[in-house]
Design a protein around this motif. Structure first.
Motif, PDB file in Angstrom:
ATOM      1  N   GLY A  76       3.196   2.460  -6.730  1.00 25.32           N
ATOM      2  CA  GLY A  76       3.398   2.884  -4.805  1.00 25.32           C
ATOM      3  C   GLY A  76       4.352   1.680  -4.598  1.00 25.32           C
ATOM      4  N   LEU A  77       4.228   0.745  -5.025  1.00 28.46           N
ATOM      5  CA  LEU A  77       5.205  -0.476  -4.225  1.00 28.46           C
ATOM      6  C   LEU A  77       6.845  -0.209  -4.974  1.00 28.46           C
ATOM      7  N   ASN A 146      -5.080   1.435   5.887  1.00 27.07           N
ATOM      8  CA  ASN A 146      -5.074   0.548   5.233  1.00 27.07           C
ATOM      9  C   ASN A 146      -5.817  -0.225   5.062  1.00 27.07           C
ATOM     10  N   ASP A 171       3.443   6.811   4.328  1.00 27.42           N
ATOM     11  CA  ASP A 171       2.022   6.501   3.210  1.00 27.42           C
ATOM     12  C   ASP A 171       1.371   7.504   3.692  1.00 27.42           C
ATOM     13  N   SER A 193       0.565   6.432  -3.031  1.00 28.04           N
ATOM     14  CA  SER A 193       0.698   5.805  -4.212  1.00 28.04           C
ATOM     15  C   SER A 193      -0.082   7.068  -4.528  1.00 28.04           C
ATOM     16  N   THR A 195      -1.264   6.335  -7.460  1.00 25.81           N
ATOM     17  CA  THR A 195      -2.851   5.654  -8.559  1.00 25.81           C
ATOM     18  C   THR A 195      -4.072   6.713  -7.897  1.00 25.81           C
ATOM     19  N   LYS A 196      -3.735   6.524  -6.925  1.00 28.06           N
ATOM     20  CA  LYS A 196      -5.224   7.054  -5.616  1.00 28.06           C
ATOM     21  C   LYS A 196      -5.556   8.925  -6.417  1.00 28.06           C
TER      22      LYS A 196
HETATM   23  C1  LIG Z   1      -1.834   3.203   1.338  1.00 29.05           C
HETATM   24  C2  LIG Z   1      -1.169   2.287   0.208  1.00 29.05           C
HETATM   25  N1  LIG Z   1      -0.252   2.672   0.310  1.00 29.05           N
HETATM   26  C3  LIG Z   1       1.127   2.067  -0.699  1.00 29.05           C
HETATM   27  C4  LIG Z   1      -0.134   1.000  -1.986  1.00 29.05           C
HETATM   28  C5  LIG Z   1       0.452   0.582  -3.015  1.00 29.05           C
HETATM   29  O1  LIG Z   1       0.718   1.199  -4.465  1.00 29.05           O
HETATM   30  P1  LIG Z   1       0.817   0.517  -5.763  1.00 29.05           P
HETATM   31  O2  LIG Z   1      -0.617  -0.141  -5.742  1.00 29.05           O
HETATM   32  O3  LIG Z   1       0.693   2.362  -6.887  1.00 29.05           O
HETATM   33  O4  LIG Z   1       1.654   0.138  -6.126  1.00 29.05           O
HETATM   34  C6  LIG Z   1      -1.497   1.121  -2.203  1.00 29.05           C
HETATM   35  C7  LIG Z   1      -2.240   0.835  -2.820  1.00 29.05           C
HETATM   36  O5  LIG Z   1      -3.485  -0.047  -2.749  1.00 29.05           O
HETATM   37  C8  LIG Z   1      -2.147   1.776  -0.643  1.00 29.05           C
HETATM   38  O6  LIG Z   1      -3.611   2.034  -0.700  1.00 29.05           O
END
Ligand SMILES: Cc1ncc(COP(=O)(O)O)c(C=O)c1O
Length: 383
Positions: A76-77, A146, A171, A193, A195-196
């Motif tokens: 995500g970053l 968040n 986001d 992200s 990842t989630k």
């Molecule tokens: C709302 C949100 N945006 C971006 C990110 C960053 O994503 P990543 O951890 O996949 O780099 C996160 C990570 O927790 C997140 O919660």
């Protein structure tokens, strides 16, 4: 292609593999592709630049966000980084004050020293004309945020951005395209992200950006290749597989989230709950307008000292105390000392992030089991 989201989860951007007819796009685990003649390639030259497995994921997410393009990154970053890398030097960025701690750290400690100018504002509350001055290049919004689950009116911020020629990036990690589609509300970019919730099984780190703007898509595609923060083929395959069940998972996260919410709301030891679909939540009216559901993210504060919140997090048995969110399994954490520890204490205080705030990511287990787990942790934390 149907415009119904459940169908798009499974079919958008997908095609059978042409050589064998494989129904699912295989994992193209290769770094390069044979060229029949020097500098004449098949459309695939090098795996940083093109990969069919990655394309299947990008096509699906573009379909879900009602975008024309989606561009995948290694986290995500990395996706957020790519958006900033499309800006001119000395760009001015306005960011929501409550956002993922790593986003703030990236902005303040990596890009600020390279000349990008960041200001933070409560875009859920402040007058937008003042918070977003002329000369702003990009507005970065997380909604719901968040960990405080603030809700920003995407259409109103998009209108302000349009009036002054700024871009709006949203986001959408918490809501997912199942419950909120920022591009339809006027945003220029939507970032996740993956990842989630998109992947949903807590086994991959990834990020993705989607847009309807052809020039922006070309810039992001250029950065994807030129800067090279690309995801590997296995990771993109897993996220694409996760997307196929996104609609059913989100419905269950929502159902379980509401059950847990009702239990928390009735518990005498719960001092405060953040959840925008509670009628007394400040984000309620906007959430009702721009979201079709909410999911399983709930933040709350317990009565008592910080040690009680810590003990609560250490006492659950089904909820795992861990960073991250959006997986099928339930997680919980203390943002102040975990995901948002990189946000300075004075800033946390200013934005209302209590040290004792607990963030739940309610999974898709049996809701009665989850409530029984929280109940026993509540008792254990009292002692
Ligand atoms: C709302 C949100 N945006 C971006 C990110 C960053 O994503 P990543 O951890 O996949 O780099 C996160 C990570 O927790 C997140 O919660």
């Amino acid at each position: 292609m149907s415009d119904r989201i459940e169908t798009r989860c499974i079919h958008a951007g997908q095609s059978h593999e042409p050589r064998t007819g494989a129904v699912m796009t295989p994992v193209f685990q290769t770094s390069t592709y044979a060229q029949p003649w020097p500098a004449q390639h098949t459309g695939y030259e090098y795996a940083r630049t093109q990969n069919p497995t990655r394309e299947a994921l990008e096509g699906c997410l573009a379909g879900l966000e009602m975008a024309t393009d989606a561009i995948a990154f290694a986290s995500g970053l990395a996706a957020t980084t790519a958006v900033i890398q499309t800006l001119p030097g000395q760009a001015r960025v306005v960011c929501i004050d409550d956002c993922y701690g790593g986003t703030r750290r990236l902005f303040n400690r990596v890009f600020a020293k390279m000349g990008v100018n960041f200001t933070y504002a409560d875009l859920a509350k402040e007058a937008l004309d003042q918070a977003i001055p002329e000369g702003t290049h990009l507005v970065w919004v997380e909604t719901p945020t968040n960990p405080l689950l603030k809700v920003v009116d995407i259409a109103a911020v998009a209108a302000r951005c349009k009036a002054i020629g700024a871009r709006l990036a949203v986001d959408n990690t918490f809501a997912t395209p199942i419950f909120q589609r920022p591009l339809e509300l006027g945003a220029d970019l939507v970032m996740h992200s993956s990842t989630k919730y998109l992947n949903g099984h807590s086994d991959v780190v990834g990020g993705i950006v989607a847009t309807r703007d052809a020039a922006l898509a070309a810039d992001l595609r250029f950065v994807q290749n030129a800067a090279g923060a690309v995801p590997g083929p296995w990771d993109t395959w897993l996220i694409n597989r996760g997307l196929k069940t996104l609609a059913v998972r989100m419905a269950r996260h929502e159902e379980n989230g509401r059950r847990v919410l009702a239990w928390l709301g009735a518990h005498a030891d719960v001092a405060r709950i953040h959840y925008p679909l509670l009628p007394n939540d400040p984000g309620y009216a906007v959430a009702k307008r721009q979201m079709s559901g909410f999911g399983g993210m709930i933040s709350f504060v317990l009565d008592g000292p910080l040690a009680r919140a810590e003990k609560f997090c250490a006492s659950t048995r089904l909820f795992t105390c861990a960073e991250s969110l959006g997986g099928v399994e339930s997680l919980l954490e203390l943002p102040a000392t975990m995901t948002h520890a990189s946000v300075p204490a004075d800033v946390r205080r200013e934005i209302g992030l209590d040290d004792g705030l607990i963030r739940l990511s309610v999974g898709i287990e049996n809701a009665d089991d989850l409530i029984a787990d929280l109940d026993q942790a509540m008792v254990a934390s009292q002692g």
